[in-house]
Design an enzyme around this catalytic site. Structure first.
Site, mmCIF file in Angstrom:
data_model
loop_
_atom_site.group_PDB
_atom_site.id
_atom_site.type_symbol
_atom_site.label_atom_id
_atom_site.label_comp_id
_atom_site.label_asym_id
_atom_site.label_seq_id
_atom_site.Cartn_x
_atom_site.Cartn_y
_atom_site.Cartn_z
ATOM 1 N N GLY A 8 94.849 19.643 -13.833
ATOM 2 C CA GLY A 8 94.574 18.242 -13.509
ATOM 3 C C GLY A 8 95.042 17.904 -12.108
ATOM 4 N N LEU A 10 93.626 17.250 -9.385
ATOM 5 C CA LEU A 10 92.957 16.233 -8.559
ATOM 6 C C LEU A 10 93.154 14.827 -9.124
ATOM 7 C CD1 LEU A 10 89.608 18.117 -7.760
ATOM 8 C CD2 LEU A 10 91.696 18.019 -6.406
ATOM 9 N N GLY A 11 93.960 14.710 -10.169
ATOM 10 C CA GLY A 11 94.214 13.399 -10.759
ATOM 11 C C GLY A 11 95.243 12.602 -9.969
ATOM 12 N N GLN A 12 95.600 11.430 -10.495
ATOM 13 C CA GLN A 12 96.512 10.534 -9.762
ATOM 14 C C GLN A 12 97.875 11.192 -9.528
ATOM 15 O OE1 GLN A 12 98.272 7.273 -11.794
ATOM 16 N NE2 GLN A 12 98.635 6.068 -9.952
ATOM 17 N N ASP A 34 91.548 22.311 -11.442
ATOM 18 C CA ASP A 34 90.942 21.090 -11.958
ATOM 19 C C ASP A 34 89.563 21.443 -12.509
ATOM 20 O OD1 ASP A 34 91.791 17.894 -11.435
ATOM 21 O OD2 ASP A 34 89.685 18.209 -11.965
ATOM 22 N N ILE A 35 88.991 20.509 -13.264
ATOM 23 C CA ILE A 35 87.661 20.748 -13.834
ATOM 24 C C ILE A 35 86.569 20.574 -12.773
ATOM 25 C CG2 ILE A 35 87.294 18.369 -14.647
ATOM 26 C CD1 ILE A 35 86.151 19.734 -17.270
ATOM 27 N N ARG A 36 86.918 19.915 -11.644
ATOM 28 C CA ARG A 36 85.925 19.805 -10.564
ATOM 29 C C ARG A 36 86.506 20.294 -9.254
ATOM 30 N NH1 ARG A 36 87.551 14.480 -9.026
ATOM 31 N NH2 ARG A 36 89.212 14.183 -10.535
ATOM 32 N N TYR A 142 95.379 7.331 -27.334
ATOM 33 C CA TYR A 142 96.226 7.912 -26.284
ATOM 34 C C TYR A 142 97.665 8.071 -26.796
ATOM 35 C CZ TYR A 142 98.378 8.071 -21.571
ATOM 36 O OH TYR A 142 99.073 8.406 -20.444
ATOM 37 N N LYS A 146 99.963 11.328 -27.372
ATOM 38 C CA LYS A 146 101.241 11.512 -26.680
ATOM 39 C C LYS A 146 102.365 11.845 -27.662
ATOM 40 C CE LYS A 146 100.040 11.167 -22.372
ATOM 41 N NZ LYS A 146 99.954 12.427 -21.603
HETATM 42 N N1 SER Z 1 99.247 4.640 -16.930
HETATM 43 C C1 SER Z 1 99.005 5.093 -18.254
HETATM 44 C C2 SER Z 1 97.902 4.357 -18.882
HETATM 45 O O1 SER Z 1 97.815 3.178 -18.638
HETATM 46 C C3 SER Z 1 100.243 4.944 -19.089
HETATM 47 O O2 SER Z 1 100.678 6.178 -19.484
HETATM 48 O O3 SER Z 1 97.132 4.901 -19.621
#
Ligand code: SER
Length: 320
Positions: A8, A10-12, A34-36, A142, A146
């Site tokens: 991941g 290229l993510g934040q 990354d996937i791209r 989500y 987690k």
């Molecule tokens: N920033 C995240 C979200 O909002 C929190 O883990 O999904």
């Protein structure tokens, strides 16, 4: 840690984590995946990069056996609002990717990091000074991912001896790479719109408190935790982290110290508001401070200065 693989990338979080790790451990010792493919002008391209869909364990093993890392940082995941729109996809990517990354870490004896989140808490969790060990009955997909992920990491540690480490991140604020599909994203968007438009319409309602942290502090924390003496790590999966807690009116006030005419409006999104309402207002980070010296540097006003300056510099660079 000497040789690190990051999913991941290229993510934040991944983007800034790769750059910081390359600075510390050497460009050739940090593999971004990354996937791209990275964009043509992405600084990620300056070091090693491999394409990887984290649900493909065969490819993951191939990459690990070639690059020979001693640590794996697994960042690839869908955020809360996206996960809520497509729960089955979220389960498959978030849990499928995680179990593959843990399996590969077990097989190749890698130190392991993955982020959990304040999303791992739910409406029955104590809202204020939420301890590291408490009730976790999240109501979003989500959050379900987690909590399951935290337990799975604990299991790989106790059953197979994998050195798994994890933190519960709050909303992360950065200007280098924008997040996508998170409930806390409003606190990033607000800075960009304040500078570019002078106003922002928030999808999170006034009075809604959530924990947040500036990205520099988050990256610092990951590296500090991974380098911490294993004997001190008691709450390995996962440590509460936060730099501050605020509601939309407070971040607007902080912005008005620099942009006095800034206007904040509201158009509340019921899905993201529902998720935000189910999360704590303010978590307790004392386990992280006591066990491995977590010490965030940015409060709300310091972060506002860093964000506004960072976005200004970014905009100036793209205009040339
Ligand atoms: N920033 C995240 C979200 O909002 C929190 O883990 O999904």
């Amino acid at each position: 840690m000497e040789r690190i693989m990051i999913t991941g990338a290229l993510g934040q979080i991944g983007t800034e984590l790769v750059l910081k790790c390359r600075e510390i451990y050497g460009e050739e010792n940090v593999l971004a995946t990354d996937i791209r493919e990275p964009e043509a002008d992405s600084p990620i391209k300056d070091g090693p990069f491999a394409l990887l869909d984290v649900t493909d364990i065969t490819r993951m093993e191939e990459i690990v056996s070639e690059f020979k890392p001693d640590a794996l940082m697994h960042m690839a995941a869908l955020l809360s609002a996206t996960a809520e729109k497509n729960p089955l996809l979220a389960w498959n990517i978030n849990m499928g990717g995680l179990v593959n990354a843990l399996e590969v870490s077990r097989e190749y004896n890698l130190q392991f990091f993955t982020p959990s989140s304040i999303g791992a808490f739910g409406p029955t969790t104590p809202k204020d000074k939420t301890p590291a060990l408490t009730i976790q009955r999240p109501t979003s997909m989500y959050g379900v991912n987690k909590v399951s992920g935290e337990l799975l990491c604990e299991y790989y540690n106790s059953k197979f001896g994998v050195d798994t480490r994890s933190v519960r991140f709050p909303g992360l604020i950065s200007y280098v790479k924008e997040p996508g599909g998170g409930t806390t994203d409003y606190a990033v968007e607000i800075y960009f719109d304040a500078l570019r438009k002078g106003e922002y319409t928030s999808f999170i309602d006034k009075g809604t408190y959530m924990d947040m942290m500036f990205m520099d502090d988050a990256i610092e924390a990951i590296i500090k935790l991974m380098e911490a003496d294993g004997d001190k790590i008691k709450h390995r999966c996962a440590y509460n982290l936060s730099g501050m807690s605020f509601e939309p009116e407070e971040i607007a006030e902080s912005i008005r110290k620099h942009i006095p005419d800034f206007v904040l409006k509201y158009d509340v999104d019921p899905v993201r508001q529902g998720i935000a309402d189910s999360w704590p207002d303010r978590i307790d980070v004392s386990c992280s401070t006591d066990e491995w010296g977590f010490s965030p540097q940015y409060d709300l006003d310091a972060m506002t200065v860093a964000m506004l300056e960072g976005i200004k510099a970014k905009d100036a660079a793209t205009q040339h």
